[in-house]
Scaffold this motif. Structure first.
Motif, PDB file in Angstrom:
ATOM      1  N   VAL A  17       0.846  -1.189   0.000  1.00 14.14           N
ATOM      2  CA  VAL A  17       0.000   0.000   0.000  1.00 14.14           C
ATOM      3  C   VAL A  17       0.885   1.244   0.000  1.00 14.14           C
ATOM      4  O   VAL A  17       1.796   1.371   0.815  1.00 14.14           O
ATOM      5  CB  VAL A  17      -0.954   0.016   1.211  1.00 14.14           C
ATOM      6  CG1 VAL A  17      -1.746   1.309   1.262  1.00 14.14           C
ATOM      7  CG2 VAL A  17      -1.887  -1.186   1.152  1.00 14.14           C
ATOM      8  N   VAL A  18       0.615   2.139  -0.936  1.00 11.62           N
ATOM      9  CA  VAL A  18       1.364   3.390  -1.060  1.00 11.62           C
ATOM     10  C   VAL A  18       0.364   4.542  -0.998  1.00 11.62           C
ATOM     11  O   VAL A  18      -0.633   4.541  -1.722  1.00 11.62           O
ATOM     12  CB  VAL A  18       2.147   3.455  -2.388  1.00 11.62           C
ATOM     13  CG1 VAL A  18       2.830   4.805  -2.553  1.00 11.62           C
ATOM     14  CG2 VAL A  18       3.155   2.317  -2.471  1.00 11.62           C
ATOM     15  N   THR A  19       0.637   5.512  -0.126  1.00 12.35           N
ATOM     16  CA  THR A  19      -0.196   6.708   0.002  1.00 12.35           C
ATOM     17  C   THR A  19       0.654   7.923  -0.298  1.00 12.35           C
ATOM     18  O   THR A  19       1.763   8.047   0.215  1.00 12.35           O
ATOM     19  CB  THR A  19      -0.756   6.815   1.435  1.00 12.35           C
ATOM     20  OG1 THR A  19      -1.485   5.637   1.729  1.00 12.35           O
ATOM     21  CG2 THR A  19      -1.673   8.013   1.576  1.00 12.35           C
ATOM     22  N   THR A  20       0.136   8.825  -1.133  1.00 14.76           N
ATOM     23  CA  THR A  20       0.853  10.064  -1.445  1.00 14.76           C
ATOM     24  C   THR A  20      -0.090  11.241  -1.276  1.00 14.76           C
ATOM     25  O   THR A  20      -1.301  11.109  -1.416  1.00 14.76           O
ATOM     26  CB  THR A  20       1.384  10.053  -2.894  1.00 14.76           C
ATOM     27  OG1 THR A  20       0.289   9.889  -3.791  1.00 14.76           O
ATOM     28  CG2 THR A  20       2.390   8.945  -3.113  1.00 14.76           C
ATOM     29  N   GLY A  21       0.472  12.403  -0.972  1.00 11.87           N
ATOM     30  CA  GLY A  21      -0.285  13.642  -0.942  1.00 11.87           C
ATOM     31  C   GLY A  21      -1.052  13.940   0.321  1.00 11.87           C
ATOM     32  O   GLY A  21      -1.888  14.846   0.320  1.00 11.87           O
ATOM     33  N   ALA A  38      -5.046  13.448  -2.318  1.00  9.03           N
ATOM     34  CA  ALA A  38      -4.216  12.329  -1.863  1.00  9.03           C
ATOM     35  C   ALA A  38      -4.581  11.088  -2.668  1.00  9.03           C
ATOM     36  O   ALA A  38      -5.744  10.888  -3.021  1.00  9.03           O
ATOM     37  CB  ALA A  38      -4.424  12.066  -0.375  1.00  9.03           C
ATOM     38  N   ALA A  39      -3.594  10.271  -2.963  1.00  8.48           N
ATOM     39  CA  ALA A  39      -3.810   9.050  -3.733  1.00  8.48           C
ATOM     40  C   ALA A  39      -3.373   7.844  -2.907  1.00  8.48           C
ATOM     41  O   ALA A  39      -2.518   7.955  -2.020  1.00  8.48           O
ATOM     42  CB  ALA A  39      -3.014   9.104  -5.034  1.00  8.48           C
ATOM     43  N   ILE A  40      -3.972   6.705  -3.220  1.00 11.18           N
ATOM     44  CA  ILE A  40      -3.626   5.468  -2.525  1.00 11.18           C
ATOM     45  C   ILE A  40      -3.682   4.321  -3.533  1.00 11.18           C
ATOM     46  O   ILE A  40      -4.529   4.305  -4.423  1.00 11.18           O
ATOM     47  CB  ILE A  40      -4.569   5.204  -1.320  1.00 11.18           C
ATOM     48  CG1 ILE A  40      -4.074   4.025  -0.474  1.00 11.18           C
ATOM     49  CG2 ILE A  40      -6.011   5.024  -1.779  1.00 11.18           C
ATOM     50  CD1 ILE A  40      -4.748   3.924   0.883  1.00 11.18           C
TER      51      ILE A  40
END
Length: 144
Positions: free
Chosen positions: A67-71, A77-79
């Protein structure tokens, strides 16, 4: 004799109440038992920031990895992650987001999991902006 009274009315507007974020789980997704299915979603907040975003697979027998979360702490924000399911069938996963005002939104996505070697039917997915102002250009994306 009538007396006239003079008075003034001052209209004071209060700031608008914050609106909730908008969560999008993507999909529909499809894949095979035991093979990771890449899933991706996002959340946006027009009047604040996204404090949390997370997948929920608790209603399935599937597990998420990578799992990668950005923003986080920005307006968008993206996941993403890899979904692995040990059994075939129709599943539903969710993405949930909370903004800096504590308001929440969630969205579901369908996942069709089949046994290896089983043929998958084609699917069509399209996405467009939630809204566009009159005269504003926008793009609609499609996948088949």
């Amino acid at each position: 004799m009538r007396r006239r009274a003079a008075f003034a009315i001052e209209l004071v507007s209060s700031p608008p109440l914050p609106g909730p974020p908008v969560a999008e789980a993507g999909g529909p997704y499809s894949g095979f038992v035991g093979t990771p299915i890449t899933v991706s979603g996002y959340a946006a907040d027009a009047d604040g920031t996204i404090n949390t975003i997370a997948w929920d697979v608790s209603t399935t027998d599937c597990a998420l990895s990578n799992v990668v979360t950005t923003g986080l702490h920005t307006a968008y924000a993206a996941i993403s992650g890899d979904l692995a399911c040990p059994t075939a069938g129709a599943k539903t996963i969710s993405v949930a987001a909370t903004d800096n005002a504590g308001l929440q939104d969630s969205d579901d996505a369908d996942v069709q999991v089949r046994q290896a070697g089983e043929n998958l039917p084609p699917f069509v997915a399209a996405s467009s902006p939630e809204y566009a102002a009159a005269g504003e250009e926008f793009v609609i994306y499609g996948l088949a």
